[in-house]
Motif scaffolding. Structure first.
Motif, PDB file in Angstrom:
ATOM      1  N   ALA A  33       0.821  -1.221   0.000  1.00 57.46           N
ATOM      2  CA  ALA A  33       0.000   0.000   0.000  1.00 57.46           C
ATOM      3  C   ALA A  33       0.847   1.260   0.000  1.00 57.46           C
ATOM      4  CB  ALA A  33      -0.958  -0.018   1.186  1.00 57.46           C
ATOM      5  N   PHE A  34       1.931   1.288   0.765  1.00 60.75           N
ATOM      6  CA  PHE A  34       2.728   2.517   0.860  1.00 60.75           C
ATOM      7  C   PHE A  34       3.540   2.797  -0.410  1.00 60.75           C
ATOM      8  CE2 PHE A  34       5.900  -0.503   2.229  1.00 60.75           C
ATOM      9  CZ  PHE A  34       7.115   0.051   1.867  1.00 60.75           C
ATOM     10  N   MET A  35       3.587   1.826  -1.321  1.00 58.02           N
ATOM     11  CA  MET A  35       4.316   2.017  -2.580  1.00 58.02           C
ATOM     12  C   MET A  35       3.382   2.406  -3.727  1.00 58.02           C
ATOM     13  SD  MET A  35       7.482   1.708  -1.862  1.00 58.02           S
ATOM     14  CE  MET A  35       8.283   1.587  -3.450  1.00 58.02           C
ATOM     15  N   GLN A  36       2.141   2.710  -3.434  1.00 62.41           N
ATOM     16  CA  GLN A  36       1.182   3.066  -4.482  1.00 62.41           C
ATOM     17  C   GLN A  36       1.357   4.531  -4.884  1.00 62.41           C
ATOM     18  OE1 GLN A  36      -2.679   1.826  -3.100  1.00 62.41           O
ATOM     19  NE2 GLN A  36      -2.131  -0.323  -3.169  1.00 62.41           N
ATOM     20  N   HIS A  37       2.452   4.776  -5.587  1.00 59.54           N
ATOM     21  CA  HIS A  37       2.800   6.125  -6.048  1.00 59.54           C
ATOM     22  C   HIS A  37       3.428   6.041  -7.427  1.00 59.54           C
ATOM     23  CE1 HIS A  37       2.251   7.964  -2.070  1.00 59.54           C
ATOM     24  NE2 HIS A  37       2.814   6.867  -1.595  1.00 59.54           N
ATOM     25  N   SER A  38       3.255   7.081  -8.191  1.00 58.34           N
ATOM     26  CA  SER A  38       4.007   7.270  -9.424  1.00 58.34           C
ATOM     27  C   SER A  38       4.960   8.435  -9.157  1.00 58.34           C
ATOM     28  CB  SER A  38       3.085   7.604 -10.589  1.00 58.34           C
ATOM     29  OG  SER A  38       2.373   6.465 -10.972  1.00 58.34           O
ATOM     30  N   LYS A  57       8.195  -7.993  -4.560  1.00 55.60           N
ATOM     31  CA  LYS A  57       9.658  -8.044  -4.474  1.00 55.60           C
ATOM     32  C   LYS A  57      10.149  -7.370  -3.196  1.00 55.60           C
ATOM     33  CE  LYS A  57      10.087  -7.787  -9.474  1.00 55.60           C
ATOM     34  NZ  LYS A  57      10.560  -6.985 -10.593  1.00 55.60           N
ATOM     35  N   PRO A  58      11.286  -7.825  -2.669  1.00 55.58           N
ATOM     36  CA  PRO A  58      11.906  -7.107  -1.560  1.00 55.58           C
ATOM     37  C   PRO A  58      12.478  -5.784  -2.079  1.00 55.58           C
ATOM     38  CG  PRO A  58      13.288  -8.945  -2.238  1.00 55.58           C
ATOM     39  CD  PRO A  58      12.027  -9.020  -3.051  1.00 55.58           C
ATOM     40  N   ILE A  59      12.520  -4.783  -1.206  1.00 58.47           N
ATOM     41  CA  ILE A  59      12.892  -3.428  -1.635  1.00 58.47           C
ATOM     42  C   ILE A  59      13.980  -2.877  -0.716  1.00 58.47           C
ATOM     43  CG2 ILE A  59      12.022  -1.105  -2.128  1.00 58.47           C
ATOM     44  CD1 ILE A  59       9.151  -2.380  -1.940  1.00 58.47           C
ATOM     45  N   LEU A  60      14.926  -2.170  -1.310  1.00 63.68           N
ATOM     46  CA  LEU A  60      15.921  -1.390  -0.570  1.00 63.68           C
ATOM     47  C   LEU A  60      15.715   0.062  -0.966  1.00 63.68           C
ATOM     48  CD1 LEU A  60      18.461  -0.685   1.040  1.00 63.68           C
ATOM     49  CD2 LEU A  60      19.831  -1.537  -0.884  1.00 63.68           C
ATOM     50  N   ILE A  61      15.321   0.886   0.004  1.00 69.73           N
ATOM     51  CA  ILE A  61      15.104   2.314  -0.223  1.00 69.73           C
ATOM     52  C   ILE A  61      16.204   3.083   0.499  1.00 69.73           C
ATOM     53  CG2 ILE A  61      13.588   4.273   0.311  1.00 69.73           C
ATOM     54  CD1 ILE A  61      11.204   2.388  -0.089  1.00 69.73           C
ATOM     55  N   VAL A  62      16.788   4.051  -0.190  1.00 68.58           N
ATOM     56  CA  VAL A  62      17.878   4.853   0.370  1.00 68.58           C
ATOM     57  C   VAL A  62      17.613   6.322   0.089  1.00 68.58           C
ATOM     58  CG1 VAL A  62      20.372   5.209   0.411  1.00 68.58           C
ATOM     59  CG2 VAL A  62      19.473   2.977  -0.223  1.00 68.58           C
ATOM     60  N   ALA A 125      13.379  11.607  -8.700  1.00 70.09           N
ATOM     61  CA  ALA A 125      13.556  13.048  -8.520  1.00 70.09           C
ATOM     62  C   ALA A 125      13.595  13.359  -7.021  1.00 70.09           C
ATOM     63  CB  ALA A 125      12.419  13.801  -9.190  1.00 70.09           C
ATOM     64  N   PRO A 126      14.285  14.419  -6.626  1.00 74.40           N
ATOM     65  CA  PRO A 126      14.410  14.751  -5.197  1.00 74.40           C
ATOM     66  C   PRO A 126      13.066  14.926  -4.489  1.00 74.40           C
ATOM     67  CG  PRO A 126      15.992  16.006  -6.485  1.00 74.40           C
ATOM     68  CD  PRO A 126      15.077  15.328  -7.468  1.00 74.40           C
ATOM     69  N   VAL A 127      13.033  14.460  -3.246  1.00 75.67           N
ATOM     70  CA  VAL A 127      11.851  14.561  -2.395  1.00 75.67           C
ATOM     71  C   VAL A 127      12.291  14.951  -0.988  1.00 75.67           C
ATOM     72  CG1 VAL A 127      10.554  12.794  -3.676  1.00 75.67           C
ATOM     73  CG2 VAL A 127      11.908  12.114  -1.685  1.00 75.67           C
ATOM     74  N   HIS A 128      11.305  15.296  -0.165  1.00 76.41           N
ATOM     75  CA  HIS A 128      11.572  15.489   1.259  1.00 76.41           C
ATOM     76  C   HIS A 128      11.474  14.130   1.933  1.00 76.41           C
ATOM     77  CE1 HIS A 128      11.724  19.831   1.261  1.00 76.41           C
ATOM     78  NE2 HIS A 128      10.649  19.833   0.471  1.00 76.41           N
ATOM     79  N   PRO A 136       5.188  10.567   1.399  1.00 72.64           N
ATOM     80  CA  PRO A 136       4.416   9.536   2.112  1.00 72.64           C
ATOM     81  C   PRO A 136       5.170   8.221   2.338  1.00 72.64           C
ATOM     82  CG  PRO A 136       3.042  10.605   0.469  1.00 72.64           C
ATOM     83  CD  PRO A 136       4.433  11.138   0.276  1.00 72.64           C
ATOM     84  N   ILE A 137       6.045   7.850   1.427  1.00 71.37           N
ATOM     85  CA  ILE A 137       6.829   6.621   1.635  1.00 71.37           C
ATOM     86  C   ILE A 137       7.712   6.776   2.867  1.00 71.37           C
ATOM     87  CG2 ILE A 137       8.731   5.228   0.698  1.00 71.37           C
ATOM     88  CD1 ILE A 137       7.382   5.538  -2.073  1.00 71.37           C
ATOM     89  N   PHE A 138       8.329   7.935   3.019  1.00 68.52           N
ATOM     90  CA  PHE A 138       9.205   8.140   4.170  1.00 68.52           C
ATOM     91  C   PHE A 138       8.420   8.351   5.460  1.00 68.52           C
ATOM     92  CE2 PHE A 138      12.231   8.408   0.823  1.00 68.52           C
ATOM     93  CZ  PHE A 138      13.364   7.827   1.382  1.00 68.52           C
ATOM     94  N   LYS A 139       7.217   8.874   5.353  1.00 63.77           N
ATOM     95  CA  LYS A 139       6.353   8.948   6.535  1.00 63.77           C
ATOM     96  C   LYS A 139       6.014   7.538   7.008  1.00 63.77           C
ATOM     97  CE  LYS A 139       4.280  13.486   5.886  1.00 63.77           C
ATOM     98  NZ  LYS A 139       3.052  14.262   5.676  1.00 63.77           N
ATOM     99  N   TYR A 140       5.701   6.660   6.070  1.00 63.38           N
ATOM    100  CA  TYR A 140       5.394   5.278   6.410  1.00 63.38           C
ATOM    101  C   TYR A 140       6.615   4.601   7.047  1.00 63.38           C
ATOM    102  CZ  TYR A 140       4.426   0.331   5.957  1.00 63.38           C
ATOM    103  OH  TYR A 140       4.263  -1.000   6.228  1.00 63.38           O
ATOM    104  N   LEU A 141       7.781   4.777   6.427  1.00 65.37           N
ATOM    105  CA  LEU A 141       8.995   4.166   6.969  1.00 65.37           C
ATOM    106  C   LEU A 141       9.300   4.679   8.370  1.00 65.37           C
ATOM    107  CD1 LEU A 141      11.195   4.187   3.746  1.00 65.37           C
ATOM    108  CD2 LEU A 141      10.069   2.205   4.812  1.00 65.37           C
ATOM    109  N   ALA A 142       9.044   5.962   8.607  1.00 61.16           N
ATOM    110  CA  ALA A 142       9.261   6.543   9.940  1.00 61.16           C
ATOM    111  C   ALA A 142       8.322   5.908  10.963  1.00 61.16           C
ATOM    112  CB  ALA A 142       9.062   8.056   9.896  1.00 61.16           C
ATOM    113  N   GLU A 143       7.095   5.647  10.554  1.00 61.28           N
ATOM    114  CA  GLU A 143       6.136   5.005  11.462  1.00 61.28           C
ATOM    115  C   GLU A 143       6.534   3.570  11.775  1.00 61.28           C
ATOM    116  OE1 GLU A 143       2.349   5.277   9.506  1.00 61.28           O
ATOM    117  OE2 GLU A 143       2.286   7.462   9.682  1.00 61.28           O
TER     118      GLU A 143
END
Length: 186
Positions: A33-38, A57-62, A125-128, A136-143
């Motif tokens: 669900a948290f990856m539902q972004h374009s 698939k397993p994911i590595l986010i950096v 592209a750069p994000v906060h 939102p992906i990083f908000k989810y990861l923070a939670e």
């Protein structure tokens, strides 16, 4: 005869609906669900459907930055991408200037990633990545774990999304602990 035709039509419609609702394709959506972004690819106009890229698939986010003491980690991240992509691992880099170490111009960020470090894994592209404006992906990861406190925080997410592990900037992507964690989620 007209009533019989309507009745047959209704029976057909209602017998098809349950079959479609229980089809395996609809019953299991492997996209987390948290990856539902374009998102826009780094220094490109092309949009990337993250669900399509990561489903099942397993994911590595950096979170990355071009002018950080940890920027050389791109080399090890690229090696991980090449080593584990055939096993399904998807590596995604999110450049961010939240810690004031990213280029102002996206083309310069792209040059550092693609030319200086030979990155072939997905860069967006750069994000906060931190605070109330975080993507939102990083908000989810923070939670689920913790928000990045600096550049090059690494998040390993299992294919089913049940496991989210974070590794701070000081953990090198080629360290034994990190490689073990990758192997554990594959």
């Amino acid at each position: 005869m007209k009533h019989l035709s309507v009745l047959v039509l209704l029976v057909l419609v209602f017998s098809v609906i349950p079959a479609q609702a229980s089809s395996p394709k609809q019953a299991t959506n492997p996209c987390l669900a948290f990856m539902q972004h374009s998102e826009k690819k780094l220094h490109a106009s092309e949009m990337l459907d993250l669900c399509q890229l990561t489903a099942g698939k397993p994911i590595l986010i950096v979170n990355t930055a071009s002018h950080c003491g940890f920027t050389p980690q791109f080399t090890a991240l690229e090696a991980i991408h090449k080593e584990y992509q055939a096993q399904g691992l998807v590596v995604i880099g999110f450049p961010s200037d939240d810690f004031f170490q990213e280029e102002d111009d996206e083309k310069d960020t792209a040059n550092i990633c693609f030319v200086n470090y030979g990155v072939t894994f997905t860069m967006l592209a750069p994000v906060h990545v931190w605070g109330s404006n975080a993507h939102p992906i990083f908000k989810y990861l923070a939670e689920r774990s913790t928000a990045p406190k600096w550049n090059f925080y690494k998040y390993l997410i299992s294919a089913n999304g049940k496991s989210v592990q974070h590794f701070n900037s000081r953990v090198s992507p080629d360290s034994a602990a990190f490689i073990d964690a990758i192997n554990d989620i594959l």
